[in-house]
Design an enzyme around this catalytic site. Structure first.
Site, PDB file in Angstrom:
ATOM      1  N   ASP A   1       0.811  -1.214   0.000  1.00 44.76           N
ATOM      2  CA  ASP A   1       0.000   0.000   0.000  1.00 44.76           C
ATOM      3  C   ASP A   1       0.851   1.275   0.000  1.00 44.76           C
ATOM      4  O   ASP A   1       0.433   2.307   0.509  1.00 44.76           O
ATOM      5  CB  ASP A   1      -0.932  -0.006   1.224  1.00 44.76           C
ATOM      6  CG  ASP A   1      -2.028   1.046   1.118  1.00 44.76           C
ATOM      7  OD1 ASP A   1      -2.395   1.398  -0.015  1.00 44.76           O
ATOM      8  OD2 ASP A   1      -2.495   1.521   2.168  1.00 44.76           O
TER       9      ASP A   1
ATOM     10  N   CYS B   1     -27.808  -8.071  -1.169  1.00 41.25           N
ATOM     11  CA  CYS B   1     -27.499  -7.385   0.096  1.00 41.25           C
ATOM     12  C   CYS B   1     -27.021  -5.958  -0.177  1.00 41.25           C
ATOM     13  O   CYS B   1     -26.216  -5.716  -1.073  1.00 41.25           O
ATOM     14  CB  CYS B   1     -26.426  -8.154   0.861  1.00 41.25           C
ATOM     15  SG  CYS B   1     -25.931  -7.375   2.420  1.00 41.25           S
TER      16      CYS B   1
ATOM     17  N   CYS C   1     -24.012  -2.544   3.496  1.00 37.56           N
ATOM     18  CA  CYS C   1     -22.888  -1.607   3.529  1.00 37.56           C
ATOM     19  C   CYS C   1     -23.310  -0.247   2.991  1.00 37.56           C
ATOM     20  O   CYS C   1     -22.918   0.801   3.534  1.00 37.56           O
ATOM     21  CB  CYS C   1     -21.697  -2.153   2.754  1.00 37.56           C
ATOM     22  SG  CYS C   1     -22.017  -2.530   1.015  1.00 37.56           S
TER      23      CYS C   1
ATOM     24  N   CYS D   1     -23.821   3.693   5.513  1.00 41.15           N
ATOM     25  CA  CYS D   1     -22.918   4.840   5.396  1.00 41.15           C
ATOM     26  C   CYS D   1     -23.567   6.113   5.943  1.00 41.15           C
ATOM     27  O   CYS D   1     -24.596   6.556   5.435  1.00 41.15           O
ATOM     28  CB  CYS D   1     -22.512   5.050   3.942  1.00 41.15           C
ATOM     29  SG  CYS D   1     -21.358   6.428   3.728  1.00 41.15           S
TER      30      CYS D   1
ATOM     31  N   CYS E   1     -21.094  -6.023   7.173  1.00 43.02           N
ATOM     32  CA  CYS E   1     -21.067  -7.067   6.153  1.00 43.02           C
ATOM     33  C   CYS E   1     -21.325  -8.441   6.770  1.00 43.02           C
ATOM     34  O   CYS E   1     -20.615  -8.852   7.700  1.00 43.02           O
ATOM     35  CB  CYS E   1     -19.708  -7.074   5.441  1.00 43.02           C
ATOM     36  SG  CYS E   1     -19.568  -8.361   4.174  1.00 43.02           S
TER      37      CYS E   1
END
Length: 387
Positions: free
Chosen positions: A146, A203, A206, A210, A260
């Site tokens: 990363d 689903c 998520c 938010c 989740c």
């Protein structure tokens, strides 16, 4: 530990043997999963990146735009790459990160940042694995955690570790949403694994979770509305429309990950250096608001939190204080009305106005407004009583 095979290094069987030995060593080093893909497998993800950038959804993260071509294709990053070894390490929390939303006097730190910096932890292990791979094959390697323009999540999906869910993060059927990713690029041809298919189905938990509605559509993110971006990457003043939804999140946000349903399969992190550190486990805002630069650096040395710098971090803590509705924090907010940083002063004004009574607000304004030079801070004083 080293990768040892008894077969010559030229045929298909030897590649399989190297891959199997590499996987065994990866597990011994604490990685949950190791999978392999080719560097030419993420063209569609690269196209989506260009659309994301063209729409300005990366906000102030100019570094994404500057390296867009290299992100789209690992071979632009290193032309010798023939295989991409993707590795995942779990940081699954032991408790629900969203429970702390009910404790407004605490500052919520994202689960990934409550421990030693994963870049440091993973890079040591990846370098060990890569060194042995290079020794076994005789081919050069490169290691990434990363810190380079490499699209780890699309590569991880192409390698079969998981899929990018509707929240754009990686989801694994074995480890849920809580995975750190690292990559080894090698000039060796290794047998690729099949990609993982999408298992989100209908689903939308998520997306619904938010707080700032940062998902314009499934599988799309507008970083400019994301609390993780706002509290970590964004260097300026945070727009008022996002302050109340931020709540007491002071570094990142886990809501879309935490809800989740695939997390029921996640295993808690077992790498010792990735265990939660007490000083990062949602500390009291009263301990954080008084931090000056040296105290901030000392407290968060060796953790992801340090990268925001003191001013942005205290800005976030002031937003959490303003959202707390608890006047017990006023003695910690008031001194920051005269902080050297305009970024801090502006949010101190906002928090003070939400917590103090009208007389105290009037007195503080009379004391500070006349000598204030920053227009953003003046705007906060001029805003009137906020809700």
């Amino acid at each position: 530990m080293s990768i040892e095979t008894s077969e010559p290094t030229g045929d298909t069987r030897s590649r399989a043997a190297i891959k199997n030995a590499l996987g065994e060593q990866a597990r011994a080093l604490g990685f949950q999963t190791m999978r392999i893909t080719r560097p030419d497998t993420i063209q569609k993800a690269g196209d989506r990146l260009l659309t994301f950038l063209a729409d300005g959804r990366h906000g102030t993260m100019e570094w994404m735009e500057a390296n867009a071509d290299r992100r789209r294709d690992p071979r632009q990053l290193w032309s010798e790459a023939r295989s991409v070894v993707m590795l995942a390490m779990s940081y699954a929390p032991e408790t629900d990160p969203m429970e702390a939303l009910a404790r407004p006097l605490e500052g919520i730190v994202s689960a990934y940042a409550k421990r030693a910096d994963y870049h440091d932890v993973m890079k040591v292990k990846l370098k060990q694995l890569a060194t042995d791979l290079e020794r076994e094959t005789g081919d050069p390697v490169k290691v990434f955690v990363d810190t380079a323009p490499l699209m780890e999540k699309p590569l991880a999906q192409a390698a079969g570790i998981g899929w990018q869910g509707k929240h754009t993060n990686l989801v694994s059927r074995d480890d849920g949403s809580w995975l750190f990713l690292g990559a080894i690029l090698t000039a060796t041809e290794l047998d690729p694994d099949p990609p993982e298919r999408d298992h989100c189905g209908r689903c939308s938990r998520c997306l619904d979770a938010c707080p700032t509605k940062a998902f314009p559509a499934p599988y799309q993110l507008d970083a400019r509305r994301c609390i993780a971006y706002l509290t970590i990457e964004h260097k300026g003043h945070i727009a008022e429309e996002f302050r109340a939804p931020i709540g007491n999140r002071i570094f990142g946000c886990d809501d879309c990950l935490a809800v989740c349903p695939w997390n029921k399969f996640a295993r808690s992190a077992h790498e010792t250096r990735l265990h939660v550190r007490a000083e990062l486990d949602n500390p009291p805002l009263a301990d954080l608001l008084p931090l000056d630069d040296s105290a901030f650096r000392a407290r968060f040395r060796g953790t992801p939190v340090k990268r925001t710098g003191r001013d942005r971090f205290v800005r976030n803590c002031l937003i959490a204080a303003g959202n707390s509705a608890d006047r017990a924090l006023l003695p910690f907010v008031a001194p920051l009305l005269s902080d050297p940083s305009a970024l801090v002063r502006a949010m101190a004004v906002w928090a003070f106005r939400r917590l103090a009574d009208p007389d105290a607000i009037g007195t503080a304004r009379a004391e500070h407004y006349g000598c204030e030079q920053d227009e953003a801070v003046k705007k906060e004083w001029d805003a009137g009583t906020t809700t």
